[in-house]
Design a protein around this motif. Structure first.
Motif: not given
Lengths: 325, 160
Positions: A16, A42-44, A69, A85-87, B19, B98
């Protein structure tokens, strides 16, 4: 048998926005005499995929983690057995995702809840509405290097205490939010986590956090127990209210070469129950104290105060609670 | 080598904290996927606006008793826009880049993917790029996304 191990609970690599390769991060953690790290890019999870295919790269146990994040808060998720899924999480819908994470055996912790937020750092300040705080396993009460100096850590500590006073069982951690190592070595706290037989793994760390077996320290290690009748209760355990005997050991000899240069000296040990100081003891060097307590329902924890980084009367350590039924 | 996606978007402040999905399909397997995205401007050039936004944020987030140590708004300048890119294949989340760099190039393949993405074949099927628009401050930001399918032995063309 439970043994406490020192971990860094919030770290990043170049998978990240960190500067470390996974190998460099593990090497740096080893140099700090840590027993493990939670790698929380972050996110991975791609650094973890790398470590699985390059097992020689991890010189110390690495806890599988990710930092959600999001735009409305950062959340550390450890040990989830599949990706959630964080999104999609919106300010008012987080509970749904917390339940999904729990369903895949993940544990969740709020990261740096009072860091300066948008637009300086979108999502760094915690803005999610949590409707059921039982879904939160831990709070990163101390964030960043030199945690005793950060204003937002005082706010996070107060937030954690408020939630404990409302009856929630939430563990405390520290996280350096470690992205790189500069030329000057900075002071970092450690989270000590009580794991079965001293074995550090993703599963054992998640189990220990769920059980509340954590404490945070700028330096000395802490052993806090309460005896009632024939039973001894440790951090994270629950006992019945009433008269009991407490015992605390503070040992400044462990990992001292890592934190000893930062002027950390314990001057006082406090026992805090339901937010109130019920006992205060002066301390110096290795401290071993036994004391009587009369506990009402709620919680009780130990806190260390003293010198740190040139300041006095600073909070320099604290345990997660022993709970009182 | 086949250009799979070439899209330009204009992102405005009201797109912050959203998004933006960009879907595409591969009709056949490729050896690798090459993804490039860039957005500009990265920095908020209007220093008056930056000062205003920074001071507002410090007032909002820093308690009054601690604010004296945070009064130097220039310590937080320049303000920057932030758009990250995450990627899915079918219903599988492959990761996210990110990072703050406003121009990034990524490879996705079974043999190995760029940091941030797990190794994954550039397989036929439905793919989705999601632009994570963390912050757009002030003027609109132009964002370009390109996806190229690479056959065995082909290298990404840096002039793309």
């Amino acid at each position: 048998m439970i043994q406490y191990k020192a971990l860094e609970m919030h770290s990043h690599t170049l998978h990240s926005d960190g500067n470390f390769t996974p190998e460099e991060l593990c090497r740096a953690a080893k140099q700090l005499q840590l027993d493990g790290i939670a790698l929380t890019d972050h996110n991975t999870l791609s650094a973890h995929a790398y470590l699985i295919s390059h097992p020689e790269a991890s010189r110390i146990p690495v806890v599988t983690g990710i930092e959600w994040t999001t735009f409305f808060g950062h959340m550390l998720v450890l040990g989830a057995e599949s990706s959630i899924d964080w999104r999609d999480a919106m300010p008012d819908t987080l509970d749904h995702y917390l339940k999904e994470i729990r369903a895949v055996n993940g544990v969740t912790g709020i990261a740096h809840p009072f860091e300066i937020g948008s637009p300086l750092c979108t999502g760094c300040h915690w803005d999610f509405a949590v409707h059921d705080w039982n879904l939160i396993d831990y709070i990163e009460v101390w964030s960043k290097a030199a945690p005793t100096t950060q204003f937002d850590n005082i706010q996070a500590f107060d937030m954690w205490t408020r939630l404990l006073n409302q009856g929630y069982k939430i563990a405390a951690t520290a996280g350096r939010d470690w992205h790189w190592e500069g030329p000057t070595r900075l002071h970092s706290a450690a989270t000590y986590i009580g794991v079965e037989n001293g074995e550090v793994s993703t599963r054992s760390i998640c189990d220990a956090i769920r059980a509340g077996r954590t404490y945070v320290t700028a330096g000395p290690v802490i052993d806090f127990q309460i005896s009632s009748g024939q039973q001894t209760y440790a951090i994270g355990d629950s006992l019945h209210s009433g008269s009991c005997r407490g015992r605390i050991i503070v040992d400044p000899t462990v990992r001292q070469e890592i934190w000893g240069d930062f002027g950390i000296k314990v001057r006082e040990v406090r026992i805090v129950a339901n937010g109130d100081v019920v006992l205060s003891m002066p301390a110096e060097g290795t401290q071993e104290s036994d004391f009587d307590l009369k506990l009402r329902p709620g919680w009780v924890r130990a806190e260390l105060y003293g010198d740190a980084l040139g300041e006095t009367e600073k909070r320099i350590g604290f345990t997660s609670p022993i709970y009182v039924e | 080598m086949k250009k799979i996606l070439n899209q330009t978007l204009v992102l405005k402040p009201e797109n912050s904290k959203t998004n933006v999905p960009l879907s595409f399909s591969l009709e056949k397997d490729y050896e690798r996927l090459f993804i490039r995205y860039r957005y500009f401007p990265k920095k908020v050039e209007d220093m008056d606006q930056a000062k205003r936004e920074i001071l507002q944020a410090l007032e909002k987030y820093v308690p009054e008793e601690s604010r004296a140590a945070y009064s130097g708004w220039r310590d937080y300048a320049p303000l920057v826009n932030l758009v990250t890119l995450s990627l899915d294949y079918e219903k599988e989340y492959l990761g996210c880049a990110h990072r703050h760099a406003p121009e990034q190039k990524h490879i996705i393949s079974a043999a190995g993917s760029s940091p941030g993405f797990v190794p994954h074949p550039a397989a036929a099927g439905n793919w989705k790029i999601v632009l994570n628009v963390h912050a757009i401050i002030g003027n609109p930001v132009t964002c370009q996304v390109e996806v190229i399918g690479l056959e065995k032995g082909e290298a990404p063309d840096d002039s793309i």
